[in-house]
Design a protein around this motif. Structure first.
Motif, PDB file in Angstrom:
ATOM      1  N   UNK A  90      37.816  55.293  37.378  1.00 27.58           N
ATOM      2  CA  UNK A  90      38.593  54.929  36.081  1.00 27.58           C
ATOM      3  C   UNK A  90      38.346  53.940  35.357  1.00 27.58           C
ATOM      4  N   UNK A  91      38.324  52.726  36.142  1.00 22.62           N
ATOM      5  CA  UNK A  91      38.121  51.347  35.482  1.00 22.62           C
ATOM      6  C   UNK A  91      36.758  50.907  35.220  1.00 22.62           C
ATOM      7  N   UNK A  92      35.886  51.275  36.389  1.00 28.66           N
ATOM      8  CA  UNK A  92      34.385  50.802  36.186  1.00 28.66           C
ATOM      9  C   UNK A  92      34.456  49.474  37.138  1.00 28.66           C
ATOM     10  N   UNK A  93      35.510  49.006  37.576  1.00 29.54           N
ATOM     11  CA  UNK A  93      35.552  47.807  38.656  1.00 29.54           C
ATOM     12  C   UNK A  93      34.601  47.958  39.698  1.00 29.54           C
ATOM     13  N   UNK A  94      33.900  47.136  40.057  1.00 21.90           N
ATOM     14  CA  UNK A  94      32.962  46.864  41.237  1.00 21.90           C
ATOM     15  C   UNK A  94      34.075  46.361  42.368  1.00 21.90           C
ATOM     16  N   UNK A  95      34.429  47.099  43.299  1.00 18.52           N
ATOM     17  CA  UNK A  95      35.317  46.854  44.233  1.00 18.52           C
ATOM     18  C   UNK A  95      34.496  46.223  45.493  1.00 18.52           C
TER      19      UNK A  95
ATOM     20  N   UNK B 111      43.229  58.676  47.777  1.00 16.99           N
ATOM     21  CA  UNK B 111      44.835  58.988  47.690  1.00 16.99           C
ATOM     22  C   UNK B 111      45.573  58.275  46.572  1.00 16.99           C
ATOM     23  N   UNK B 112      44.837  57.232  45.973  1.00 15.21           N
ATOM     24  CA  UNK B 112      45.438  56.490  45.103  1.00 15.21           C
ATOM     25  C   UNK B 112      45.750  57.034  43.514  1.00 15.21           C
ATOM     26  N   UNK B 113      44.811  58.118  43.420  1.00 20.01           N
ATOM     27  CA  UNK B 113      44.884  58.982  42.153  1.00 20.01           C
ATOM     28  C   UNK B 113      46.076  59.790  42.156  1.00 20.01           C
TER      29      UNK B 113
ATOM     30  N   UNK C  38      46.695  62.411  40.834  1.00 17.65           N
ATOM     31  CA  UNK C  38      46.331  64.038  40.494  1.00 17.65           C
ATOM     32  C   UNK C  38      45.333  64.543  41.480  1.00 17.65           C
ATOM     33  N   UNK C  39      45.230  63.539  42.455  1.00 16.70           N
ATOM     34  CA  UNK C  39      44.324  64.015  43.843  1.00 16.70           C
ATOM     35  C   UNK C  39      42.832  64.245  43.401  1.00 16.70           C
ATOM     36  N   UNK C  40      42.362  63.458  42.321  1.00 18.64           N
ATOM     37  CA  UNK C  40      40.789  63.538  42.102  1.00 18.64           C
ATOM     38  C   UNK C  40      40.055  62.477  42.685  1.00 18.64           C
ATOM     39  N   UNK C  41      38.696  62.614  42.696  1.00 20.94           N
ATOM     40  CA  UNK C  41      37.881  61.870  43.069  1.00 20.94           C
ATOM     41  C   UNK C  41      37.886  60.475  42.322  1.00 20.94           C
ATOM     42  N   UNK C  42      38.314  59.486  43.068  1.00 19.10           N
ATOM     43  CA  UNK C  42      38.586  58.186  42.226  1.00 19.10           C
ATOM     44  C   UNK C  42      37.496  56.930  42.413  1.00 19.10           C
ATOM     45  N   UNK C  43      37.032  57.040  43.772  1.00 19.55           N
ATOM     46  CA  UNK C  43      36.004  56.262  43.913  1.00 19.55           C
ATOM     47  C   UNK C  43      34.763  56.536  44.365  1.00 19.55           C
ATOM     48  N   UNK C  44      33.664  55.848  44.164  1.00 19.49           N
ATOM     49  CA  UNK C  44      32.295  56.146  44.640  1.00 19.49           C
ATOM     50  C   UNK C  44      31.695  55.035  45.459  1.00 19.49           C
TER      51      UNK C  44
END
Length: 824
Positions: free
Chosen positions: A381-386, A760-762, A764-770
């Motif tokens: 969602x944010x484009x942050x490199x984690x 699990x942070x989203x 809406x249960x969507x894919x939120x990390x890559x």
């Protein structure tokens, strides 16, 4: 005539007098100026300890360490050894003995870093040395100096300057003819080596990792030997992140030692200094650019109080790294590159590392399944490199640090050579053929076409059916049409998903590269980047140039720079010639020279290149589209820069004389339709199911939880060609000696994996990390304990499904997100 001569002499007399007077003045001024300059230079130099005796007492206590080395004394032990120092005033926020204990620990790491260990060459010392605390305490008690002077000497030797002093000191073991039993001290410093420049010219700004979420823990980078001042500076209001509940000082790991399980060193990406060096112009309180930005603040200065002094400070740097994710990824990457202690910390049984099918780490060179591992994690969602995890084995380091390798290292067919850049953070700086990780990109084009068989394409995506994907790309598996434009659309889709940036039909050194600090497109002139900067024709952003990914891009030309590959109209007959009788595609079969490079590119080979961060960038953009996002920011490492009061500073680029600040990069359109991107992710999600390329590893990592875990991942494996997958190391060496230009001799045994993950942070249960992983596989030993067919073989060579990068990624997914994301 005499009168005329006398007149001329009288005319010149004033000139002579003036010249003589000027010379006299110069003769007086030059020595005075030199004296004043020398005086100022002398004033800038000071002795960090009041007497040489304090340093000599410290050095006299350094001796060869016991086996195993003794523990560094803590505050309680020091209080018993040095009772006269117990009630002294604290130092920069710490109690006196707490500071001494911290400095002793840093000095011990300095000494350990000078010692030769397995896999390390050219170390200054053969033996491990330690400070004998009891001896030092006695020297302090008996010396003509007090606790404060002793502590000052310790701070100097434990600090950043101390490492250089110790490395260039006069060590007794290095002297020729030294006796095993000698009364001489182990180490001495040359006379005059303790003078240093005045440090009170300002402090660098703080570098923060974490603290973006309310109630979270934030870590500030504490340079070696400077933990005290960085703690006092960075943990005061205005410097610490406003959302952080807890702040912790973190030092980079020392040498090749594995940090302890709770060591904050795990949260620091390797080579962080190289990644953020372009921002030193603002983080360090010096130079024209820093002065321009400090002058633009309301107070016209950026100052803070450190100790009893108000000093200039640099601007603070808040990174996007998520400390917990970074620590997990780095620890697991270290585990797979041979650090068994890291495996234990990650709760991974060493016998299971790389053992999904056949020999595991214990049977590999250096007891490592991979020689190099890179991991990148992006928040969709944010484009942050984690996370930017990076690890390699000691022998891998020697291969790139030339000119020779130790006898205990893998005897490859290539010769070591000095390439220091090849050892920088692999997630950003190590690129290779992307292989089948480009298939999600290609599938997003195929799914767009009316009449496409969704079920069939999904199956081919899950099983990585390269031959059928080539049929689709070159329009041999679709209804007849007037022309086949799919290669052109795939080339453009690469640009849509963050690759091929700034590429055109003209050569450019910016092609396929981007800034990873703020997520900007590279540009020689900001006006080309869409900003309103007509008054800044030559302004250049503060940016870190990095390759993201290229596909259907031609090889660099002689003048430098790359350009898009001209794509001819696809002739069905020429395309069909590339297939064999069973429908398999081979570039060598093509009867058209124009088709051969296209087939190589279509398989993620040829000139295609990417990094772990680049592959993650592509899938993150596709996942954002699947989540219904209309725009998304490019992946970036910097969240913001702040001044000494904690206020954000717009510093994405240089500032003009007219005080026009260049904004951070704006979000860009996702381009791909949501339903198309969702079809791609559904196909990738089948990769962990039976028949999918990730199923073998899923069962190895998750066991009976694989079915449930598969609902959280949508991943794709990548296996670039390696000509020696089914050769022994001895056979490969013989082949390369006979023909050094053999294709296999120029390749590396790399495998990749990229996946969208439900953390699990989203809500809406969507894919939120890559997450994306790239690894160079290691080789088994010629051990009689192994079956003959398994000796001297590259890991996963007999089975493409045995993908160690997939294993590493799933280990990280399990540790980082499974507990929160798993369904009851």
């Amino acid at each position: 005539m005499n009168k005329a001569s006398n007149a001329r002499i009288d005319d010149t007399t004033p000139v002579i007098r003036q010249v003589a007077l000027m010379m006299l003045v110069l003769c007086l001024m030059v020595p005075a100026a030199l004296y004043l300059r020398a005086q100022r230079a002398t004033e800038r130099l000071h002795e960090p300890v009041k007497t040489r005796a304090a340093m000599d007492a410290l050095l006299a206590a350094i001796a060869p360490a016991s086996q195993p080395p003794a523990a560094v004394p803590d505050k309680t032990t020091l209080a018993a050894l040095m009772p006269q120092c117990v009630d002294l005033p604290g130092y920069q926020g710490l109690e006196f003995l707490d500071d001494v204990a911290e400095q002793l620990g840093q000095l011990d790491r300095q000494l350990e870093g000078l010692t030769a260990i397995e896999g390390q060459r050219n170390a200054p010392l053969r033996r491990r040395y330690q400070l004998q605390a009891t001896t030092w305490a006695q020297g302090v008690a008996n010396g003509e100096f007090g606790c404060q002077q002793a502590a000052q000497a310790l701070r100097l030797l434990a600090g950043p300057r101390g490492g250089g002093l110790l490395a260039h000191a006069q060590w007794h073991e290095q002297q020729r003819g030294n006796a095993a039993q000698s009364p001489q001290p182990a180490v001495r410093l040359a006379a005059g080596s303790l003078a240093q420049a005045d440090p009170w010219r300002g402090w660098p700004g703080c570098i923060w990792l974490g603290g973006l979420q309310p109630g979270s823990t934030a870590y500030h980078l504490a340079p070696s030997g400077r933990a005290n001042w960085s703690r006092e500076l960075c943990e005061q209001p205005g410097f610490r992140p406003v959302n952080a509940k807890t702040v912790v000082a973190a030092r980079p790991a020392a040498g090749n030692a594995t940090p302890t399980v709770n060591d904050p060193a795990w949260v620091i990406p390797s080579d962080l200094g190289a990644l953020t060096s372009e921002l030193d112009a603002l983080r360090l309180p010096q130079g024209r650019l820093y002065g321009d930005y400090a002058a633009a603040l309301p107070a016209h200065a950026n100052r803070a109080t450190v100790g009893r002094n108000e000093v200039d400070v640099g601007f603070n740097l808040q990174l996007t790294i998520e400390p917990r994710t970074q620590a997990i990824a780095q620890r697991i990457a270290a585990c797979y590159t041979g650090q068994e202690a890291a495996c234990a910390q990650a709760s991974i049984a060493f016998g299971q590392v790389g053992a999904a099918q056949g020999a595991g780490a214990a049977s590999m060179w250096e007891r490592a399944v991979t020689r190099m591992t890179a991991v990148a994690v992006i928040d969709v969602a944010s484009g942050r490199i984690e996370a930017l995890a990076s690890a390699h084995t000691p022998c891998y380091a020697q291969e790139n640090d030339g000119p020779f390798r130790d006898a205990g290292c893998l005897p490859l067919w290539t010769e070591p050579r000095r390439r220091p850049d090849a050892l920088l953070n692999h997630a950003v700086f190590t690129d290779y053929l992307p292989g089948s990780t480009i298939k999600p990109l290609m599938a997003s084009v195929f799914f767009e076409d009316a009449g496409s068989n969704t079920e069939q394409l999904s199956s081919w995506l899950a099983t990585s059916n390269t031959d059928r994907f080539n049929d689709e790309l070159f329009c041999l598996g679709v209804a007849k049409s007037k022309g086949c434009n799919r290669p052109i659309r795939v080339q453009q889709r690469a640009a849509d998903l963050g690759w091929n940036t700034d590429c055109s039909m003209l050569p450019s050194r910016r092609c396929a590269r981007a800034d990873i600090l703020f997520g900007r497109r590279l540009s020689a002139r900001l006006a080309q980047d869409g900003d309103v900067t007509s008054s800044l024709p030559d302004a250049t952003p503060l940016q870190r140039n990095a390759l993201i990914g290229r596909l259907f891009v031609a090889a660099p030309e002689a003048g430098g720079g790359e350009r898009l590959m001209p794509l001819p109209e696809i002739d069905p007959t020429s395309a069909a010639s590339c297939r064999d009788a069973k429908g398999g595609w081979h570039a060598a079969n093509c009867n058209s020279s124009a088709m051969k490079p296209l087939v190589n590119e279509a398989e993620g080979q040829g000139q295609a290149r990417s990094t772990a961060l680049g592959v993650a960038t592509m899938l993150a953009r596709l996942t954002a589209a699947a989540n219904g996002m209309q725009t998304v920011r490019r992946p970036h490492l910097v969240e913001q820069l702040t001044d000494a009061s904690g206020k954000p500073v717009a510093t994405a680029a240089t500032r003009s004389d007219g005080e026009i600040s260049i904004p951070l990069a704006q979000a860009e359109p996702t381009v791909v339709a949501a339903d198309t991107a969702q079809k791609v992710l559904r196909g990738l999600a089948r990769g962990s199911t039976p028949g999918g390329t990730g199923n073998l590893i899923c069962k190895h990592v998750f066991g009976p939880r694989c079915t449930q875990a598969g609902t959280l991942m949508a991943g794709k494996t990548g296996t670039p060609s390696f000509g020696f997958d089914r050769f022994s190391l001895t056979q490969a060496r013989q082949r390369c000696r006979a023909n050094p230009r053999d294709e296999g001799c120029l390749q590396k045994p790399v495998k990749l994996y990229v996946a969208a993950v439900k953390s699990g942070a989203d809500g809406q249960g969507r894919y939120d990390k890559v997450i994306a992983v790239m690894s160079e596989r290691n080789w088994t030993l010629a051990s009689p304990k192994l079956p003959p067919a398994a000796r001297e073989r590259v890991h996963g060579g007999s089975n493409d499904l045995d993908n160690v990068s997939t294993e590493i990624a799933m280990r990280i997914i399990d540790a980082a997100w499974w507990p929160k994301a798993a369904k009851p």
